[in-house]
Design a protein around this motif. Sequence first.
Motif, PDB file in Angstrom:
ATOM      1  N   PRO A   1       0.810  -1.229   0.000  1.00  0.00           N
ATOM      2  CA  PRO A   1       0.000   0.000   0.000  1.00  0.00           C
ATOM      3  C   PRO A   1       0.839   1.273   0.000  1.00  0.00           C
ATOM      4  O   PRO A   1       0.538   2.222  -0.720  1.00  0.00           O
ATOM      5  CB  PRO A   1      -0.820  -0.128   1.294  1.00  0.00           C
ATOM      6  N   ALA A   2       1.911   1.290   0.791  1.00  0.00           N
ATOM      7  CA  ALA A   2       2.770   2.476   0.836  1.00  0.00           C
ATOM      8  C   ALA A   2       3.528   2.648  -0.466  1.00  0.00           C
ATOM      9  O   ALA A   2       3.738   3.774  -0.945  1.00  0.00           O
ATOM     10  CB  ALA A   2       3.743   2.378   2.006  1.00  0.00           C
ATOM     11  N   ALA A   3       3.951   1.521  -1.085  1.00  0.00           N
ATOM     12  CA  ALA A   3       4.688   1.594  -2.343  1.00  0.00           C
ATOM     13  C   ALA A   3       3.844   2.249  -3.426  1.00  0.00           C
ATOM     14  O   ALA A   3       4.310   3.150  -4.140  1.00  0.00           O
ATOM     15  CB  ALA A   3       5.110   0.191  -2.773  1.00  0.00           C
ATOM     16  N   LEU A   4       2.587   1.825  -3.551  1.00  0.00           N
ATOM     17  CA  LEU A   4       1.732   2.408  -4.583  1.00  0.00           C
ATOM     18  C   LEU A   4       1.332   3.833  -4.234  1.00  0.00           C
ATOM     19  O   LEU A   4       1.230   4.687  -5.125  1.00  0.00           O
ATOM     20  CB  LEU A   4       0.498   1.540  -4.804  1.00  0.00           C
ATOM     21  N   ALA A   5       1.151   4.103  -2.949  1.00  0.00           N
ATOM     22  CA  ALA A   5       0.740   5.446  -2.543  1.00  0.00           C
ATOM     23  C   ALA A   5       1.765   6.495  -2.944  1.00  0.00           C
ATOM     24  O   ALA A   5       1.410   7.591  -3.390  1.00  0.00           O
ATOM     25  CB  ALA A   5       0.507   5.488  -1.036  1.00  0.00           C
ATOM     26  N   THR A   6       3.054   6.175  -2.806  1.00  0.00           N
ATOM     27  CA  THR A   6       4.074   7.162  -3.167  1.00  0.00           C
ATOM     28  C   THR A   6       4.052   7.463  -4.658  1.00  0.00           C
ATOM     29  O   THR A   6       4.249   8.603  -5.073  1.00  0.00           O
ATOM     30  CB  THR A   6       5.479   6.678  -2.769  1.00  0.00           C
ATOM     31  N   VAL A   7       3.785   6.433  -5.462  1.00  0.00           N
ATOM     32  CA  VAL A   7       3.702   6.639  -6.910  1.00  0.00           C
ATOM     33  C   VAL A   7       2.427   7.385  -7.273  1.00  0.00           C
ATOM     34  O   VAL A   7       2.424   8.320  -8.082  1.00  0.00           O
ATOM     35  CB  VAL A   7       3.783   5.290  -7.645  1.00  0.00           C
ATOM     36  N   GLU A   8       1.313   6.980  -6.656  1.00  0.00           N
ATOM     37  CA  GLU A   8       0.036   7.617  -6.966  1.00  0.00           C
ATOM     38  C   GLU A   8       0.032   9.089  -6.573  1.00  0.00           C
ATOM     39  O   GLU A   8      -0.555   9.927  -7.263  1.00  0.00           O
ATOM     40  CB  GLU A   8      -1.096   6.876  -6.264  1.00  0.00           C
ATOM     41  N   ASN A   9       0.699   9.422  -5.472  1.00  0.00           N
ATOM     42  CA  ASN A   9       0.715  10.801  -4.994  1.00  0.00           C
ATOM     43  C   ASN A   9       1.782  11.650  -5.662  1.00  0.00           C
ATOM     44  O   ASN A   9       1.856  12.852  -5.420  1.00  0.00           O
ATOM     45  CB  ASN A   9       0.942  10.819  -3.479  1.00  0.00           C
ATOM     46  N   GLY A  10       2.625  11.024  -6.496  1.00  0.00           N
ATOM     47  CA  GLY A  10       3.658  11.771  -7.201  1.00  0.00           C
ATOM     48  C   GLY A  10       4.801  12.215  -6.324  1.00  0.00           C
ATOM     49  O   GLY A  10       5.544  13.136  -6.673  1.00  0.00           O
ATOM     50  N   HIS A  11       4.986  11.560  -5.177  1.00  0.00           N
ATOM     51  CA  HIS A  11       6.004  11.995  -4.225  1.00  0.00           C
ATOM     52  C   HIS A  11       7.323  11.251  -4.371  1.00  0.00           C
ATOM     53  O   HIS A  11       8.241  11.488  -3.595  1.00  0.00           O
ATOM     54  CB  HIS A  11       5.483  11.815  -2.788  1.00  0.00           C
ATOM     55  N   THR A  12       7.414  10.354  -5.329  1.00  0.00           N
ATOM     56  CA  THR A  12       8.635   9.569  -5.448  1.00  0.00           C
ATOM     57  C   THR A  12       9.452  10.014  -6.654  1.00  0.00           C
ATOM     58  O   THR A  12       8.911  10.475  -7.661  1.00  0.00           O
ATOM     59  CB  THR A  12       8.319   8.067  -5.572  1.00  0.00           C
ATOM     60  N   SER A  13      10.750   9.869  -6.522  1.00  0.00           N
ATOM     61  CA  SER A  13      11.650  10.086  -7.639  1.00  0.00           C
ATOM     62  C   SER A  13      12.218   8.733  -8.049  1.00  0.00           C
ATOM     63  O   SER A  13      12.542   7.902  -7.196  1.00  0.00           O
ATOM     64  CB  SER A  13      12.789  11.019  -7.236  1.00  0.00           C
ATOM     65  N   GLY A  14      12.317   8.490  -9.329  1.00  0.00           N
ATOM     66  CA  GLY A  14      12.854   7.221  -9.793  1.00  0.00           C
ATOM     67  C   GLY A  14      11.830   6.109  -9.709  1.00  0.00           C
ATOM     68  O   GLY A  14      10.623   6.331  -9.749  1.00  0.00           O
ATOM     69  N   LYS A  15      12.320   4.880  -9.571  1.00  0.00           N
ATOM     70  CA  LYS A  15      11.485   3.694  -9.669  1.00  0.00           C
ATOM     71  C   LYS A  15      11.281   3.050  -8.302  1.00  0.00           C
ATOM     72  O   LYS A  15      12.231   2.892  -7.522  1.00  0.00           O
ATOM     73  CB  LYS A  15      12.171   2.700 -10.610  1.00  0.00           C
ATOM     74  N   VAL A  16      10.048   2.645  -8.035  1.00  0.00           N
ATOM     75  CA  VAL A  16       9.687   1.929  -6.806  1.00  0.00           C
ATOM     76  C   VAL A  16       9.386   0.486  -7.166  1.00  0.00           C
ATOM     77  O   VAL A  16       8.697   0.204  -8.165  1.00  0.00           O
ATOM     78  CB  VAL A  16       8.449   2.578  -6.149  1.00  0.00           C
ATOM     79  N   VAL A  17       9.883  -0.457  -6.366  1.00  0.00           N
ATOM     80  CA  VAL A  17       9.611  -1.873  -6.615  1.00  0.00           C
ATOM     81  C   VAL A  17       9.162  -2.552  -5.325  1.00  0.00           C
ATOM     82  O   VAL A  17       9.406  -2.046  -4.221  1.00  0.00           O
ATOM     83  CB  VAL A  17      10.848  -2.620  -7.187  1.00  0.00           C
ATOM     84  N   ILE A  18       8.500  -3.692  -5.507  1.00  0.00           N
ATOM     85  CA  ILE A  18       8.058  -4.520  -4.390  1.00  0.00           C
ATOM     86  C   ILE A  18       8.823  -5.838  -4.453  1.00  0.00           C
ATOM     87  O   ILE A  18       8.731  -6.549  -5.461  1.00  0.00           O
ATOM     88  CB  ILE A  18       6.548  -4.774  -4.455  1.00  0.00           C
ATOM     89  N   LYS A  19       9.592  -6.136  -3.421  1.00  0.00           N
ATOM     90  CA  LYS A  19      10.351  -7.376  -3.358  1.00  0.00           C
ATOM     91  C   LYS A  19       9.471  -8.439  -2.683  1.00  0.00           C
ATOM     92  O   LYS A  19       9.193  -8.347  -1.494  1.00  0.00           O
ATOM     93  CB  LYS A  19      11.662  -7.191  -2.607  1.00  0.00           C
ATOM     94  N   VAL A  20       9.029  -9.411  -3.462  1.00  0.00           N
ATOM     95  CA  VAL A  20       8.072 -10.395  -2.970  1.00  0.00           C
ATOM     96  C   VAL A  20       8.778 -11.594  -2.377  1.00  0.00           C
ATOM     97  O   VAL A  20       8.521 -12.013  -1.250  1.00  0.00           O
ATOM     98  CB  VAL A  20       7.115 -10.826  -4.100  1.00  0.00           C
ATOM     99  N   ALA A  21       9.664 -12.204  -3.133  1.00  0.00           N
ATOM    100  CA  ALA A  21      10.347 -13.416  -2.668  1.00  0.00           C
ATOM    101  C   ALA A  21      11.461 -13.061  -1.714  1.00  0.00           C
ATOM    102  O   ALA A  21      12.130 -12.043  -1.870  1.00  0.00           O
ATOM    103  CB  ALA A  21      10.904 -14.194  -3.857  1.00  0.00           C
TER     104      ALA A  21
END
Length: 307
Positions: A287-307
């Motif tokens: 939820p926090a990972a997508l929120a930063t992208v949705e809100n436009g507050h991130t620079s660069g690329k955000v990823v989710i490490k699952v394994a």
Amino acid sequence: MGQAWGFGRYGGPEVQEFFDRPDPVPGRGEVLIRVDVAGVNPLDHLLRSGVVDGLDGGRPFPRVLGMEAAGTVLALGEDVNGLQLGDAVFGFALTGGGTYAETTVLSAPNTARIPEGLSATVAATLPVAGTTAVDVLDQLGLPAGATVLVNGVGGGVGLAVARLAVGRELRVIGTGSTGKREHAEAIGVRFIDYTAEDVAAAARELVPDGFDGIVDLAGGTSLRRVAPLAQDPRDVIAVGDMSVTDLGGRFVERRVDRENLERSARLALEGLLAPVITAVHPLSDAPAALATVENGHTSGKVVIKVA
């Protein structure tokens, strides 16, 4: 059963939820993978909101979020060529399987092997940002020494475009908010802060004769402000706003096949398309990972490490 994060109906962040689901069964032309890393993109929340049609594969709710991932092949559907069980792969979930999950299905023609020496984390950023950067710069076809304006340079796609453009020996000017300056300048971009100065005036001062090409990632009013800065309106290419054609420009022609994925991976290995990864979240923090992208507050690329 495996954990996934998605949405039970169309809407805003309030419709998002964690849930368990059985491992998907790969259909014709699909591969089942164990997800190692999933990329996070603005398209993810647009699909959740219901404003983008045709990418859900007709799957019922709840649907899993995410469009790109890297992982290991666990099973093959019918008519899958060029991939085998156990392959480390990266690609697109174009038939609605989602990627914010422990396992998912990818479209085999839009999936490629991860070459030796490339990490799953980097590979997971390439299907969207990497191939978009290749496509938009190929479409412009600018020679070394030409000037290009990247409008909205601070996000994952914008920085990928800028890095590849610098690697092609283009002079790159980029626009963005204050927090995006550091990462853009670190890869050789002349940065214009739209919160502190008039973008059009600052760009004209830097390139008085007009830009050889403009890559727009902001759309809307911002696109309309910078489009007149191009020497030729046909050399304005938008990645998200199709109204660019009303201005005489073009919308990016996307190639999401295996060949373009493999090309992007080679460029990443050569350091010409190395993504700027600014945040790695566990699946529990999706939820926090997508929120930063949705809100436009991130620079660069955000990823989710699952394994």
